[in-house]
Design an enzyme around this catalytic site. Structure first.
Site, PDB file in Angstrom:
ATOM      1  N   GLU A 193      -2.254   7.524  -5.856  1.00 16.97           N
ATOM      2  CA  GLU A 193      -2.340   6.900  -7.178  1.00 16.97           C
ATOM      3  C   GLU A 193      -3.706   7.039  -7.835  1.00 16.97           C
ATOM      4  O   GLU A 193      -3.840   6.866  -9.053  1.00 16.97           O
ATOM      5  CB  GLU A 193      -1.978   5.419  -7.101  1.00 16.97           C
ATOM      6  CG  GLU A 193      -2.967   4.565  -6.331  1.00 16.97           C
ATOM      7  CD  GLU A 193      -2.536   3.103  -6.273  1.00 16.97           C
ATOM      8  OE1 GLU A 193      -3.334   2.250  -6.690  1.00 16.97           O
ATOM      9  OE2 GLU A 193      -1.421   2.820  -5.817  1.00 16.97           O
ATOM     10  N   ASP A 247       5.078  -0.438  -6.619  1.00 17.08           N
ATOM     11  CA  ASP A 247       3.928  -0.767  -7.455  1.00 17.08           C
ATOM     12  C   ASP A 247       2.683  -0.050  -6.952  1.00 17.08           C
ATOM     13  O   ASP A 247       1.616  -0.184  -7.555  1.00 17.08           O
ATOM     14  CB  ASP A 247       3.700  -2.290  -7.440  1.00 17.08           C
ATOM     15  CG  ASP A 247       2.600  -2.729  -8.385  1.00 17.08           C
ATOM     16  OD1 ASP A 247       2.723  -2.448  -9.594  1.00 17.08           O
ATOM     17  OD2 ASP A 247       1.610  -3.337  -7.925  1.00 17.08           O
ATOM     18  N   HIS A 304       0.528  -0.430 -10.176  1.00 15.80           N
ATOM     19  CA  HIS A 304      -0.348  -1.319  -9.396  1.00 15.80           C
ATOM     20  C   HIS A 304      -0.692  -2.565 -10.207  1.00 15.80           C
ATOM     21  O   HIS A 304      -1.855  -2.980 -10.286  1.00 15.80           O
ATOM     22  CB  HIS A 304      -1.620  -0.585  -8.960  1.00 15.80           C
ATOM     23  CG  HIS A 304      -2.179  -1.091  -7.661  1.00 15.80           C
ATOM     24  ND1 HIS A 304      -2.608  -0.248  -6.655  1.00 15.80           N
ATOM     25  CD2 HIS A 304      -2.367  -2.351  -7.199  1.00 15.80           C
ATOM     26  CE1 HIS A 304      -3.046  -0.966  -5.628  1.00 15.80           C
ATOM     27  NE2 HIS A 304      -2.903  -2.244  -5.948  1.00 15.80           N
ATOM     28  N   ARG A 364       0.848  -1.195   0.000  1.00 18.34           N
ATOM     29  CA  ARG A 364       0.000   0.000   0.000  1.00 18.34           C
ATOM     30  C   ARG A 364       0.884   1.247   0.000  1.00 18.34           C
ATOM     31  O   ARG A 364       1.869   1.324   0.749  1.00 18.34           O
ATOM     32  CB  ARG A 364      -0.923   0.015   1.229  1.00 18.34           C
ATOM     33  CG  ARG A 364      -2.065  -0.968   1.176  1.00 18.34           C
ATOM     34  CD  ARG A 364      -3.089  -0.591   0.115  1.00 18.34           C
ATOM     35  NE  ARG A 364      -4.205  -1.528   0.038  1.00 18.34           N
ATOM     36  CZ  ARG A 364      -4.259  -2.575  -0.762  1.00 18.34           C
ATOM     37  NH1 ARG A 364      -3.238  -2.842  -1.563  1.00 18.34           N
ATOM     38  NH2 ARG A 364      -5.323  -3.360  -0.776  1.00 18.34           N
TER      39      ARG A 364
END
Length: 390
Positions: free
Chosen positions: A316, A311, A348, A287
């Site tokens: 985001e 990632d 992600h 996260r």
């Protein structure tokens, strides 16, 4: 445009939503100025219409979501509709008349959104992900809306992506790919290091963390772990549990696999970064909020962090999962990160494998079907879980 949207909504909404046209129109009018962000292409597209079955609207939908959900829905026969816009206070009107909403990681399931869902007859919020920090659970409980999630879809996918980030950063694979395509086969600037013999720190040893720790151990690394709950099988492999401070100060590579909770927000901050070895490799596939990203940028500039693979990103929403290649990205911190040669950012995508997508669709639709059949007993989110990763 607004009148067109209202007409489509009225045609597609269920009969019990007929009492809410004024509310829908108001929400649409409020959204009209955002037509660039939420154009008509975001309207609902129904792909399955089975009379008598429960109706579900899927927010933040992408073509691959439709592909996998449509395939799996052949078994469940739900009435599915898809909208590409995220669920927010501006778009919640699109859920009018549906029995359930299906949401993803960046949908904003706030108290205001939940109140509107309740008024419009929604009975269930089905998360097609493991995390639920974007859902106001107290608000859902107050109006008796059930929240369910997919606790584990493919922990292997995320663990393997974390390893891929490590190896790409270490051996400069991304740079080698670009160089060789231009006929440059020089090795200058491509020097890496042996993973074997180095020390890796795994923070969070839930399903994903356990798999990551096993892979790192197979590399011949010393693996340190931190979690409130120790896994005996990992200890049998020689993986050592330690306090967080010791993991941070002794690790050459640190990988995060814990959920975002009040107790873990900004777990990586200026103080914890100062405890790390200079030049440490930091990986985050969990996260974005686990890291104070501004502190991370400062540590990259000083060399305290030598490599960063991420990632996920705290801000985001509206960026990841979207094609922004022809636009200006206004997030100054993210664009600064993208200038560092020792940083790799993926959008992600750690979960994004065929196996994981099939599992996500299967568990999500199973949760919904069981809920409306009165048989759902697992995967219901009622309280914050123990602080280890899924």
């Amino acid at each position: 445009m607004a009148s067109t949207i209202v007409q489509v909504l009225e045609q597609m909404a269920e009969p019990d939503a007929a009492a809410a046209p004024q509310r829908r129109a108001s929400a649409v009018n409020e959204r009209e100025y955002r037509s660039v962000k939420y154009p008509q292409s975001h309207l609902l597209r129904r792909i399955s219409n089975v009379p008598g079955s429960s109706s579900v609207v899927v927010f933040s939908s992408k073509p691959y979501d439709e592909e996998f959900f449509k395939k799996v829905n052949l078994e469940y026969g739900l009435r599915l509709s898809f909208v590409t816009a995220p669920l927010t206070e501006d778009t919640v009107a699109l859920a009018a008349g549906f029995d359930a909403v299906c949401v993803f990681v960046n949908d904003e399931v706030t108290a205001a959104v939940i109140d509107e869902l309740y008024v419009n007859g929604c009975k269930m919020i089905a998360l097609r992900c493991a995390g639920f920090n974007n859902v106001d659970l107290a608000a859902a409980r107050s109006v008796d809306i059930t929240v369910a999630r997919v606790p584990a879809y493919s922990p292997n996918a995320i663990a393997e992506h974390a390893i891929a980030l490590m190896m790409t950063l270490n051996r400069k694979i991304h740079k080698a790919y670009l160089r060789t395509r231009e006929g440059n086969f020089a090795l200058t600037g491509q020097l890496g290091f042996d993973m074997s013999g180095k020390t890796a720190g795994v923070i969070g040893t839930g399903k994903i963390g356990q798999i990551t720790a096993r892979i790192l151990r197979a590399f011949g690394m010393r693996v340190l772990a931190h979690d409130l709950y120790q896994v005996e099988d990992l200890k049998a492999l020689g993986i050592e549990y330690m306090p967080l401070d010791d993991v941070l100060s002794n690790s050459d590579v640190i990988t995060l696999h814990c959920p975002l909770l009040p107790s873990t927000k900004h777990l990586i901050n200026k103080d914890t970064i100062a405890q790390m070895k200079k030049g440490v490799m930091l990986i985050n596939t969990s996260r974005g909020g686990l890291m104070d990203i501004k502190a991370v940028v400062r540590a990259l500039k000083t060399g305290q962090i030598g490599y960063l693979g991420m990632d996920v990103y705290d801000r985001e929403a509206g960026i990841f999962f979207e094609d922004l290649s022809n636009t200006i990205i206004e997030d100054d911190v993210l664009t600064r990160l993208m200038t560092f040669p020792n940083v790799i950012i993926t959008g992600h995508q750690a979960f994004f494998t065929e196996e994981a997508m099939t599992q996500i669709a299967t568990v999500t639709l199973s949760n919904i079907s069981k809920f409306f059949a009165g048989t759902l007993t697992e995967n219901i989110v009622t309280e914050v879980p123990k602080p280890s990763a899924d």
